[in-house]
Scaffold this active site. Structure first.
Site, PDB file in Angstrom:
ATOM      1  N   ASP A 109       0.855  -1.179   0.000  1.00  0.00           N
ATOM      2  CA  ASP A 109       0.000   0.000   0.000  1.00  0.00           C
ATOM      3  C   ASP A 109       0.896   1.236   0.000  1.00  0.00           C
ATOM      4  O   ASP A 109       1.881   1.290   0.740  1.00  0.00           O
ATOM      5  CB  ASP A 109      -0.891   0.011   1.241  1.00  0.00           C
ATOM      6  CG  ASP A 109      -2.363   0.117   0.909  1.00  0.00           C
ATOM      7  OD1 ASP A 109      -2.786   1.225   0.548  1.00  0.00           O
ATOM      8  OD2 ASP A 109      -3.079  -0.895   0.998  1.00  0.00           O
ATOM      9  N   ASP A 216      -3.213   4.687  -2.151  1.00  0.00           N
ATOM     10  CA  ASP A 216      -4.304   5.168  -1.310  1.00  0.00           C
ATOM     11  C   ASP A 216      -4.701   6.595  -1.681  1.00  0.00           C
ATOM     12  O   ASP A 216      -3.840   7.426  -1.981  1.00  0.00           O
ATOM     13  CB  ASP A 216      -3.837   5.113   0.155  1.00  0.00           C
ATOM     14  CG  ASP A 216      -4.922   5.421   1.147  1.00  0.00           C
ATOM     15  OD1 ASP A 216      -5.940   4.708   1.155  1.00  0.00           O
ATOM     16  OD2 ASP A 216      -4.743   6.382   1.935  1.00  0.00           O
ATOM     17  N   GLU A 275      -6.732   4.372  -5.692  1.00  0.00           N
ATOM     18  CA  GLU A 275      -8.048   4.457  -5.062  1.00  0.00           C
ATOM     19  C   GLU A 275      -8.635   5.805  -5.485  1.00  0.00           C
ATOM     20  O   GLU A 275      -8.290   6.849  -4.943  1.00  0.00           O
ATOM     21  CB  GLU A 275      -7.924   4.372  -3.540  1.00  0.00           C
ATOM     22  CG  GLU A 275      -9.260   4.452  -2.835  1.00  0.00           C
ATOM     23  CD  GLU A 275      -9.126   4.660  -1.338  1.00  0.00           C
ATOM     24  OE1 GLU A 275     -10.062   4.279  -0.608  1.00  0.00           O
ATOM     25  OE2 GLU A 275      -8.100   5.210  -0.892  1.00  0.00           O
ATOM     26  N   HIS A 351     -11.013  -3.882   2.371  1.00  0.00           N
ATOM     27  CA  HIS A 351     -10.927  -3.637   3.812  1.00  0.00           C
ATOM     28  C   HIS A 351     -11.823  -2.491   4.282  1.00  0.00           C
ATOM     29  O   HIS A 351     -11.918  -2.239   5.491  1.00  0.00           O
ATOM     30  CB  HIS A 351      -9.475  -3.317   4.179  1.00  0.00           C
ATOM     31  CG  HIS A 351      -8.979  -2.058   3.523  1.00  0.00           C
ATOM     32  ND1 HIS A 351      -8.749  -1.983   2.170  1.00  0.00           N
ATOM     33  CD2 HIS A 351      -8.693  -0.833   4.025  1.00  0.00           C
ATOM     34  CE1 HIS A 351      -8.337  -0.759   1.864  1.00  0.00           C
ATOM     35  NE2 HIS A 351      -8.299  -0.048   2.970  1.00  0.00           N
ATOM     36  N   ASP A 352     -12.471  -1.796   3.361  1.00  0.00           N
ATOM     37  CA  ASP A 352     -13.282  -0.629   3.715  1.00  0.00           C
ATOM     38  C   ASP A 352     -14.781  -0.874   3.623  1.00  0.00           C
ATOM     39  O   ASP A 352     -15.560   0.071   3.772  1.00  0.00           O
ATOM     40  CB  ASP A 352     -12.925   0.551   2.802  1.00  0.00           C
ATOM     41  CG  ASP A 352     -11.662   1.269   3.240  1.00  0.00           C
ATOM     42  OD1 ASP A 352     -11.311   1.178   4.431  1.00  0.00           O
ATOM     43  OD2 ASP A 352     -11.025   1.921   2.395  1.00  0.00           O
TER      44      ASP A 352
END
Length: 582
Positions: A109, A216, A275, A351-352
């Site tokens: 990440d 991210d 993202e 994961h969100d």
């Protein structure tokens, strides 16, 4: 050039990452090797043979950097160190080697919109107004109302509720943070800050041999630095939704192209998956992902994860949805790259978000396995790079509805809940706490962060100690060990259809997409085509039998795979999925 550099793939080529299946590991919850209740990198290494046997090509490791862990590692205090609970830099090097030995790749990440307030850069920046790193972050003086009360520089509402500005007593100014106050935003307008980011967060790990990054919050590096107030859409609050003030700013493409040219390109075909929030226009997205643009390999369009969510101020209030919403989202992001040099992504979990079975299928005992397989069929048949989130391959589901708020750990969800508590107690919105809690039961980020369910031993085989999050109550029924040798399991089905995806890559990975019978709110049918080849995908999203409107077309094709073999041609059984080819 780095010793790890490889031959650069020319623009428009079929890059390695296009046909890869990428598996996301959330390290805190994947596998604990030492019994301290936290997953760790040695635990990931231990499970690489399992991931290889599943049929995935790439492991994406969510943040494992040193961090105070206010936001589960998205608040990084040192890009060049690993959180001790997860292991060490040497452990990451071993993980890279374990992947490469099996022909797999490793992604990390890349969190470079903000740092932790404990990062040495921010510590220097806040030390004085004339510090050399002062402009590496955003500092602004206070405003004052007519009564002399101090106010933040703007009225912006942050992602975790409350203002995007926090007052610093020492230097008597506010600093900007789109997320938690412990996550100050980096100022990409500073060339010195950008160079430090490239060296510490990117090159350091490329030199170790990582193969790319999930990037991210990728479209927030360039803000609209006039820092004007957002329009008032919530009269009850001082802070207002202000996404347009910090997404896709004026220098966004310039910054990404600079990072590509100066940092990424010398290392060969490094993959970057951005993202990309709040960018609904496909033409704009192509500016990020076109091969000629040389900015990002592909991006996550977050619409699918937002199904059932409200806007920023009401994110965790659940809104019932219709199947046509999913059809529109899938169709939009499947079609926008056709005939272009861009690329796209396929995913249903991360994961969100809550678990896909609980959100789009059914987690009722009689339907959870078949609906998990139906969703697997949808995913493997879609164009783009496929992403699987840990536990998705065994059909993991949301936490039980009777779990109290005390079991929830996520800073974002808890922020909304505490805000709702205050609004309910004050009478501003008497039902808000109840509505937010109901939404969290479906939509909370916590659901995806429960420990991975490996077997039926204590704590699902995740840890011999007490896990940082409680294991799901149903882990004795839903776990890897129980499914590995069961040909009818969700895990075995995933292995089967991942192999079919590669066998029919020209249709599933590269095919053109066309939805059929769009207005149907019960079934989702679409066609994939490339040259003379075609596939027809039929998915029943309901717990009732439905007429198969494409039966005549399907009758002239070969049934490739079904999650409910033996059903009649004219009828789709509850949560049945089929793929036909010709």
């Amino acid at each position: 050039m780095s010793p790890h550099a490889i031959e650069i793939v020319p623009t428009g080529a079929n890059n390695w990452w296009k046909e890869s299946t990428i598996y996301q590991v959330y390290p805190a919850s994947f596998k604990d090797s030492n019994g301290d209740g936290w997953g760790d990198i040695p635990g990931v290494i231990e499970k690489i043979p399992y991931l290889h046997s599943l049929g995935v090509d790439v492991v994406w490791l969510s943040p494992m950097y040193d961090s105070p862990m206010h936001d589960m590692g998205y608040d990084i205090s040192d890009y060049e160190k690993v959180l001790p609970a997860y292991g060490s830099v040497a452990d990451v090097e071993k993980l890279i080697e374990a992947c490469h030995q099996r022909g797999m790749k490793l992604l990390l990440d890349l969190v470079i919109n903000h740092t932790s307030d404990q990062h040495k850069w921010f510590q220097e920046s806040r030390s004085s107004k004339d510090n050399a790193k002062r402009d590496w972050y955003f500092w602004r003086p206070a405003r004052y109302d007519q009564d002399g009360n101090r106010l933040p520089p703007t009225n912006w509402r942050g992602y975790f509720a409350g203002s995007t500005w926090t007052w610093d007593e020492h230097t008597q100014e506010y600093y900007l943070h789109l997320y938690a106050k412990e996550q100050p935003d980096l100022n990409w307008e500073s060339a010195a800050a950008r160079k430090a980011i490239y060296d510490s967060a990117v090159r350091f790990w490329l030199e170790k041999g990582v193969d790319g990054f999930r990037v991210d919050t990728v479209n927030k590096y360039s803000k609209f630095t006039e820092f004007t107030d957002a329009a008032i859409t919530d009269p009850k609050s001082y802070v207002q939704p202000a996404i347009a003030k910090w997404c896709n700013g004026p220098r966004m493409h310039e910054f990404l192209r600079e990072m590509y040219d100066e940092v990424l390109e010398p290392y060969g075909d490094v993959v970057t998956i951005g993202e990309l929030a709040n960018t609904p226009d496909p033409e704009h997205v192509l500016k990020y992902v076109g091969a000629e643009a040389k900015q990002l390999s592909m991006v996550f369009h977050l619409d699918i994860g937002h199904v059932g969510m409200g806007g920023l101020e009401d994110k965790y209030i659940f809104h019932p949805w219709q199947l046509t919403q999913i059809k529109s989202i899938v169709g939009k992001w499947q079609s926008f790259v056709e005939g272009t040099d861009g690329w796209t992504t396929v995913f249903a979990e991360n994961h969100d978000n809550g678990r896909s079975v609980s959100r789009y299928g059914s987690d009722a005992p009689e339907w959870r396995e078949i609906s998990a397989k139906m969703l697997a069929l949808m995913n493997v048949a879609l164009t783009g790079t496929l992403f699987i989130y840990q536990g998705q391959e065994i059909g993991m589901i949301n936490a039980p509805r009777d779990w109290p708020i005390d079991e929830y750990k996520d800073i974002e969800g808890l922020g909304y809940y505490r805000e709702a508590e205050r609004q309910t107690a004050s009478g501003v919105d008497p039902t808000r706490k109840e509505r937010i809690m109901d939404g969290l039961r479906i939509l909370a980020r916590d659901h995806s962060r429960l420990p991975m369910q490996w077997d039926s031993s204590l704590h699902a085989g995740f840890s011999t100690g007490t896990p940082w999050m409680r294991a799901h109550d149903l882990y004795p029924e839903i776990n890897v060990a129980r499914q590995e040798n069961d040909a009818a399991s969700v895990l075995s089905f995933w292995k089967q259809v991942l192999a079919l995806r590669k066998e029919h890559r020209h249709l599933f990975i590269h095919g053109a997409f066309e939805v059929v019978d769009f207005e149907n709110q019960q079934t989702f049918c679409f066609v994939k085509s490339r040259e003379e080849k075609k596939a027809l995908v039929a998915l029943n999203f309901t717990p009732e039998s439905q007429p198969f409107t494409q039966a005549t077309v399907a009758g002239e094709m070969k049934l490739l795979v079904s999650n409910s073999p033996g059903s009649s041609l004219d009828t789709l059984q509850p949560f049945e999925g089929r793929i036909y080819v010709s």
